[in-house]
Design a protein around this motif. Structure first.
Motif, mmCIF file in Angstrom:
data_model
loop_
_atom_site.group_PDB
_atom_site.id
_atom_site.type_symbol
_atom_site.label_atom_id
_atom_site.label_comp_id
_atom_site.label_asym_id
_atom_site.label_seq_id
_atom_site.Cartn_x
_atom_site.Cartn_y
_atom_site.Cartn_z
ATOM 1 N N SER A 161 0.673 -1.041 -0.092
ATOM 2 C CA SER A 161 0.280 0.124 -0.052
ATOM 3 C C SER A 161 0.779 1.261 -0.091
ATOM 4 C CB SER A 161 -0.894 -0.118 1.496
ATOM 5 O OG SER A 161 -0.264 -0.078 2.507
ATOM 6 N N ILE A 162 2.148 1.203 -0.101
ATOM 7 C CA ILE A 162 2.920 2.233 -0.328
ATOM 8 C C ILE A 162 3.369 2.511 -1.708
ATOM 9 C CG2 ILE A 162 5.196 3.344 0.622
ATOM 10 C CD1 ILE A 162 3.097 2.987 2.677
ATOM 11 N N PRO A 163 3.425 3.827 -2.272
ATOM 12 C CA PRO A 163 3.879 3.561 -3.841
ATOM 13 C C PRO A 163 5.176 3.952 -3.840
ATOM 14 C CG PRO A 163 2.675 5.657 -2.962
ATOM 15 C CD PRO A 163 2.383 4.635 -1.747
ATOM 16 N N LYS A 164 5.917 3.649 -4.936
ATOM 17 C CA LYS A 164 7.233 3.828 -5.402
ATOM 18 C C LYS A 164 7.540 5.530 -5.542
ATOM 19 C CE LYS A 164 8.070 -1.096 -6.353
ATOM 20 N NZ LYS A 164 8.409 -2.051 -7.460
ATOM 21 N N TRP A 165 6.377 5.709 -6.424
ATOM 22 C CA TRP A 165 6.586 7.151 -7.105
ATOM 23 C C TRP A 165 5.912 8.362 -6.105
ATOM 24 C CZ3 TRP A 165 8.797 9.002 -11.001
ATOM 25 C CH2 TRP A 165 8.581 10.170 -11.505
ATOM 26 N N ASP A 191 1.404 4.825 -9.363
ATOM 27 C CA ASP A 191 2.771 4.250 -9.569
ATOM 28 C C ASP A 191 2.853 4.124 -11.202
ATOM 29 O OD1 ASP A 191 4.021 4.205 -7.155
ATOM 30 O OD2 ASP A 191 3.762 2.124 -6.933
ATOM 31 N N ARG A 192 1.578 3.528 -11.805
ATOM 32 C CA ARG A 192 1.524 3.449 -13.298
ATOM 33 C C ARG A 192 1.630 4.893 -13.933
ATOM 34 N NH1 ARG A 192 -2.083 4.072 -17.185
ATOM 35 N NH2 ARG A 192 -3.488 4.920 -15.322
ATOM 36 N N LEU A 193 0.670 5.917 -13.301
ATOM 37 C CA LEU A 193 0.651 7.037 -13.864
ATOM 38 C C LEU A 193 1.978 7.971 -13.705
ATOM 39 C CD1 LEU A 193 -1.344 9.248 -15.303
ATOM 40 C CD2 LEU A 193 -1.873 9.831 -12.711
ATOM 41 N N LYS A 194 2.711 7.982 -12.624
ATOM 42 C CA LYS A 194 3.934 8.542 -12.262
ATOM 43 C C LYS A 194 3.596 10.099 -12.621
ATOM 44 C CE LYS A 194 7.375 4.850 -13.158
ATOM 45 N NZ LYS A 194 6.517 4.024 -12.905
ATOM 46 N N PRO A 195 2.629 10.569 -12.047
ATOM 47 C CA PRO A 195 2.465 12.221 -12.025
ATOM 48 C C PRO A 195 3.596 13.122 -11.718
ATOM 49 C CG PRO A 195 1.425 11.478 -10.064
ATOM 50 C CD PRO A 195 2.102 10.054 -10.585
ATOM 51 N N SER A 196 3.978 14.085 -12.737
ATOM 52 C CA SER A 196 4.716 15.132 -12.335
ATOM 53 C C SER A 196 4.381 16.122 -11.226
ATOM 54 C CB SER A 196 5.118 15.733 -13.451
ATOM 55 O OG SER A 196 4.153 16.559 -14.181
ATOM 56 N N ILE A 200 0.364 16.877 -10.507
ATOM 57 C CA ILE A 200 -0.220 16.626 -9.100
ATOM 58 C C ILE A 200 -1.065 18.035 -8.936
ATOM 59 C CG2 ILE A 200 0.377 16.281 -6.761
ATOM 60 C CD1 ILE A 200 2.529 14.368 -7.241
ATOM 61 N N ASP A 201 -0.287 19.013 -8.976
ATOM 62 C CA ASP A 201 -0.961 20.330 -8.972
ATOM 63 C C ASP A 201 -2.471 20.659 -9.672
ATOM 64 O OD1 ASP A 201 0.858 21.085 -6.927
ATOM 65 O OD2 ASP A 201 2.243 22.375 -8.003
ATOM 66 N N GLU A 202 -2.168 20.006 -10.947
ATOM 67 C CA GLU A 202 -3.461 20.357 -11.590
ATOM 68 C C GLU A 202 -4.672 19.242 -11.082
ATOM 69 O OE1 GLU A 202 -4.803 18.958 -16.250
ATOM 70 O OE2 GLU A 202 -2.937 19.146 -15.836
ATOM 71 N N ILE A 203 -4.142 17.994 -10.593
ATOM 72 C CA ILE A 203 -5.187 17.260 -9.893
ATOM 73 C C ILE A 203 -5.707 17.914 -8.527
ATOM 74 C CG2 ILE A 203 -5.328 15.089 -8.828
ATOM 75 C CD1 ILE A 203 -3.315 13.925 -10.400
ATOM 76 N N ALA A 204 -4.865 18.636 -7.691
ATOM 77 C CA ALA A 204 -5.267 19.081 -6.728
ATOM 78 C C ALA A 204 -6.448 20.326 -6.937
ATOM 79 C CB ALA A 204 -3.886 20.059 -5.955
ATOM 80 N N ARG A 205 -5.895 21.132 -7.991
ATOM 81 C CA ARG A 205 -6.794 22.282 -8.303
ATOM 82 C C ARG A 205 -8.277 21.790 -8.686
ATOM 83 N NH1 ARG A 205 -2.076 24.686 -10.220
ATOM 84 N NH2 ARG A 205 -2.270 23.575 -12.400
ATOM 85 N N ALA A 206 -8.318 20.549 -9.412
ATOM 86 C CA ALA A 206 -9.675 19.937 -9.995
ATOM 87 C C ALA A 206 -10.435 19.325 -8.628
ATOM 88 C CB ALA A 206 -9.416 18.640 -11.057
ATOM 89 N N LEU A 207 -9.815 18.823 -7.862
ATOM 90 C CA LEU A 207 -10.136 18.204 -6.526
ATOM 91 C C LEU A 207 -11.077 19.412 -5.773
ATOM 92 C CD1 LEU A 207 -8.083 15.193 -5.470
ATOM 93 C CD2 LEU A 207 -10.488 15.198 -6.320
ATOM 94 N N LEU A 208 -10.339 20.454 -5.850
ATOM 95 C CA LEU A 208 -10.918 21.614 -4.950
ATOM 96 C C LEU A 208 -12.541 21.935 -5.262
ATOM 97 C CD1 LEU A 208 -8.100 24.287 -4.516
ATOM 98 C CD2 LEU A 208 -9.007 22.911 -2.891
ATOM 99 N N TYR A 224 -10.478 7.091 -10.642
ATOM 100 C CA TYR A 224 -10.079 8.660 -10.719
ATOM 101 C C TYR A 224 -8.815 8.741 -11.423
ATOM 102 C CZ TYR A 224 -9.653 13.851 -9.574
ATOM 103 O OH TYR A 224 -9.597 15.007 -9.984
ATOM 104 N N LEU A 225 -7.887 7.959 -11.014
ATOM 105 C CA LEU A 225 -6.352 8.240 -11.528
ATOM 106 C C LEU A 225 -6.302 7.646 -12.882
ATOM 107 C CD1 LEU A 225 -4.411 7.464 -8.535
ATOM 108 C CD2 LEU A 225 -4.624 9.755 -9.428
ATOM 109 N N LYS A 226 -6.826 6.227 -13.098
ATOM 110 C CA LYS A 226 -7.074 5.595 -14.232
ATOM 111 C C LYS A 226 -7.711 6.584 -15.393
ATOM 112 C CE LYS A 226 -8.134 0.944 -16.368
ATOM 113 N NZ LYS A 226 -8.683 -0.147 -15.936
ATOM 114 N N ASN A 227 -8.930 6.923 -15.132
ATOM 115 C CA ASN A 227 -9.593 7.598 -16.283
ATOM 116 C C ASN A 227 -9.389 9.052 -16.120
ATOM 117 O OD1 ASN A 227 -11.057 5.054 -16.520
ATOM 118 N ND2 ASN A 227 -12.600 5.465 -15.110
ATOM 119 N N GLN A 228 -8.464 9.636 -15.607
ATOM 120 C CA GLN A 228 -8.143 10.844 -15.477
ATOM 121 C C GLN A 228 -9.376 11.914 -15.526
ATOM 122 O OE1 GLN A 228 -5.737 11.820 -19.132
ATOM 123 N NE2 GLN A 228 -4.648 9.922 -19.079
ATOM 124 N N ARG A 229 -9.716 11.788 -14.330
ATOM 125 C CA ARG A 229 -10.966 12.514 -13.921
ATOM 126 C C ARG A 229 -10.851 13.913 -13.550
ATOM 127 N NH1 ARG A 229 -15.845 9.890 -13.021
ATOM 128 N NH2 ARG A 229 -16.643 11.878 -13.233
#
Length: 271
Positions: A161-165, A191-196, A200-208, A224-229
């Motif tokens: 349950s601990i990611p490498k990335w 880990d598959r996505l390996k977000p930069s 990650i900041d883009e994901i944060a703004r969307a989740l807000l 959410y991550l797999k389908n780039q929601r």
């Protein structure tokens, strides 16, 4: 024979008893942090009853444990909460302030290195579906070994349950995300996505805006991550509806004219 340890710097600030208690908390929190367990509101926690703590520290009475906890809370270095699913369960949960985590090398960085976005401070707390395991640490620990400071040779146990990335930034994402089911799948997708950092900041703004939208169907974090929601568009505000055309013609002081091929309302006497 059971051995007890403490940090000299913390003993100077909070007394020897306080330092011994903080050292034990740091040890259990380090174990949970390494195994990805009991992460709530941006911190890793441990829990136990006062009766169990009194058995772990046989040189203190239950009342003395209460006084030590109260003093450390007053000093602002010990946090308490209740994250048991059964809210009638009065088992106390403990976390350490950043100043103590820093002493033991357990302070995780923010999800955003530039400090722009923090998942540790959502608008409202989100429920955590992790069940409270009612085992006592008495069964796990006969000795309380010293904590190896950052840079030491201690190795943390790896868990699926601990990611490498970017594991620290995943923990902040996971703490902020509204649903906490199927963490292992979420780690796999992360880990598959390996977000930069930028993504990650883009994901944060969307989740807000997504977490505040009342009709947003919250998917599992892995989906959410797999389908780039995070690429979903925010809902558009409903357009203000003006008066109907017949009603508009009846408005006193106004009349309809065709300007540039379009009917528009203009005040009487204009043109």
């Amino acid at each position: 024979m059971t051995e007890y340890h403490f940090n000299a710097e913390l003993a100077q600030r909070h007394g020897v008893n306080g330092a011994i208690f903080l050292h034990a908390m740091a040890f259990w929190i380090a174990k949970n942090q390494a195994n990805g367990r009991h992460f709530h509101e941006g911190r890793t926690w441990t829990y136990n009853t006062l009766e169990a703590l009194a058995k772990l520290f046989p040189f203190w009475t239950r009342r003395q444990v209460e006084r030590i906890v109260a003093k450390l809370k007053e000093d602002g270095v010990l946090l308490t909460g209740n994250f048991s699913q059964d809210k009638t369960d009065r088992t106390v949960w403990y976390a350490l302030a950043d100043s103590v985590l820093e002493v033991y090398g357990l302070l995780a960085p923010s999800i955003s290195p530039d400090g722009e976005m923090h998942f540790t401070k959502p608008g409202e707390p989100f429920p955590d579906s992790v069940k409270c395991n009612k085992e006592t640490v008495t069964d796990q620990l006969n000795n309380i070994p010293p904590i190896v400071p950052q840079g030491g040779q201690a190795k943390k146990k790896k868990a699926k349950s601990i990611p490498k990335w970017k594991p620290e930034r995943f923990e902040k994402f996971w703490a902020f995300y509204p649903r906490h089911e199927d963490r292992v799948s979420a780690v796999r997708e992360w880990d598959r996505l390996k977000p930069s950092d930028q993504l990650i900041d883009e994901i944060a703004r969307a989740l807000l805006w997504q977490t505040k939208a009342p009709d947003w169907p919250v998917p599992y974090a892995c989906r959410y991550l797999k389908n780039q929601r995070w690429m979903d568009e925010p809902p558009k505000a409903p357009a203000m509806q003006g008066p109907s055309r017949p009603a508009a013609r009846q408005m006193s002081g106004w009349h309809m004219e065709v300007i540039d091929g379009e009917e528009v309302m203009v005040p009487d006497g204009s043109g």
